[in-house]
Design an enzyme around this catalytic site. Sequence first.
Site, PDB file in Angstrom:
ATOM      1  N   ASN A   9      63.258  45.687  55.276  1.00 37.91           N
ATOM      2  CA  ASN A   9      63.698  46.180  53.974  1.00 37.91           C
ATOM      3  C   ASN A   9      64.348  47.554  54.095  1.00 37.91           C
ATOM      4  O   ASN A   9      64.042  48.324  55.015  1.00 37.91           O
ATOM      5  CB  ASN A   9      62.522  46.312  52.999  1.00 37.91           C
ATOM      6  CG  ASN A   9      62.092  44.987  52.414  1.00 37.91           C
ATOM      7  OD1 ASN A   9      62.745  43.961  52.603  1.00 37.91           O
ATOM      8  ND2 ASN A   9      60.987  44.995  51.692  1.00 37.91           N
ATOM      9  N   GLY A 204      40.353  51.473  54.008  1.00 36.58           N
ATOM     10  CA  GLY A 204      40.773  52.822  53.664  1.00 36.58           C
ATOM     11  C   GLY A 204      39.844  53.874  54.233  1.00 36.58           C
ATOM     12  O   GLY A 204      39.527  53.864  55.428  1.00 36.58           O
ATOM     13  N   ASP A 228      50.670  60.604  52.432  1.00 38.81           N
ATOM     14  CA  ASP A 228      51.417  59.402  52.066  1.00 38.81           C
ATOM     15  C   ASP A 228      50.771  58.221  52.771  1.00 38.81           C
ATOM     16  O   ASP A 228      50.797  58.147  54.004  1.00 38.81           O
ATOM     17  CB  ASP A 228      52.881  59.539  52.473  1.00 38.81           C
ATOM     18  CG  ASP A 228      53.751  58.377  51.972  1.00 38.81           C
ATOM     19  OD1 ASP A 228      53.194  57.400  51.433  1.00 38.81           O
ATOM     20  OD2 ASP A 228      54.977  58.447  52.144  1.00 38.81           O
ATOM     21  N   THR A 230      51.648  55.052  52.422  1.00 39.73           N
ATOM     22  CA  THR A 230      52.548  53.906  52.535  1.00 39.73           C
ATOM     23  C   THR A 230      52.605  53.413  53.981  1.00 39.73           C
ATOM     24  O   THR A 230      52.872  54.190  54.898  1.00 39.73           O
ATOM     25  CB  THR A 230      53.970  54.288  52.087  1.00 39.73           C
ATOM     26  OG1 THR A 230      53.922  54.850  50.782  1.00 39.73           O
ATOM     27  CG2 THR A 230      54.883  53.069  52.090  1.00 39.73           C
ATOM     28  N   ASP A 234      49.887  48.405  57.672  1.00 35.83           N
ATOM     29  CA  ASP A 234      50.801  47.821  58.664  1.00 35.83           C
ATOM     30  C   ASP A 234      50.667  48.530  60.003  1.00 35.83           C
ATOM     31  O   ASP A 234      50.682  47.898  61.065  1.00 35.83           O
ATOM     32  CB  ASP A 234      52.248  47.925  58.176  1.00 35.83           C
ATOM     33  CG  ASP A 234      52.466  47.224  56.849  1.00 35.83           C
ATOM     34  OD1 ASP A 234      51.812  46.195  56.610  1.00 35.83           O
ATOM     35  OD2 ASP A 234      53.287  47.711  56.056  1.00 35.83           O
TER      36      ASP A 234
END
Length: 289
Positions: A9, A204, A228, A230, A234
């Site tokens: 993406n 987390g 961050d 994000t 992954d």
Amino acid sequence: MITNFGSINIDHVYQVTNLPKAGETLSAKSYARYLGGKGVNQSVAIAKAGGTLRHVGAVGADGNWALEQMADNGVGDEHVTRLDIATGHAIIYVDDSAENQIVILGGANTALTEQIIDDALMGATGWVLFQNETNMIDVIASKGTDAGCKLAYAAAPFSKEHALPLLDKVDLLAVNETEANDLADATGRKVEDLGVPILLVTKGSAGADLWVDGEYFHQSAFKVDAVDTTGAGDTFLGSFLAQYDETNDPAGALQYATAASAIQVTRQGAANAIPNKKEVIKFLEAQKK
């Protein structure tokens, strides 16, 4: 070797004072472009952890920038097909209170063909990794098994329609805590009771749980100042799979992945924020002092 059938993406991020209302036109305060997609994030993590990787995916004519970013992060494009369709992308608005609105176009990620899959699996060994951001995941699973590879599946973005038919086929299932709860609701069983040979649950700040053929491992999270998150999941999965494939050491791979994601969340961005193996080893050595 890890063959990753993964999304690619381009994330277009606009900083705005407030999120737009219906019919409203806003002026953005800033704009940034990032390489994104769960699949390519995982591939960057694999590459930076020293794994042997094939990234399989597709982009459109507008995808050259994404391919350059992949190359800069150690991911080759030998198995990336150029299609006459837009590259997958996201339009992201972020306001002053860090709330966001996101619109995603699957684009080329959802246009994989059987021929692309067959070509990518020629000579493949080891692991086949896939997520829910491309099409034909059932075909990828079937052909990956036929090729003699083990299957690693990240059940995200979660969809029970995608996940349930794969549970008795995959060798490794990776979910976060929310996805684990969704899967438990869909099956009526705890995820650790589903019979998947290797189960990885990221939690987390509570760390991660791992079951390998019934043996349980837990790794606590390292304390860092996150800026961050994000792509943290992954980063975790790609790092874990690369290390597990190399060492066959579940506890060691779990610790490495936890450290890699801890470093990654202290930096802005996703793929570009993933640390290399040398950085992770240095971080782990520092934890012992």
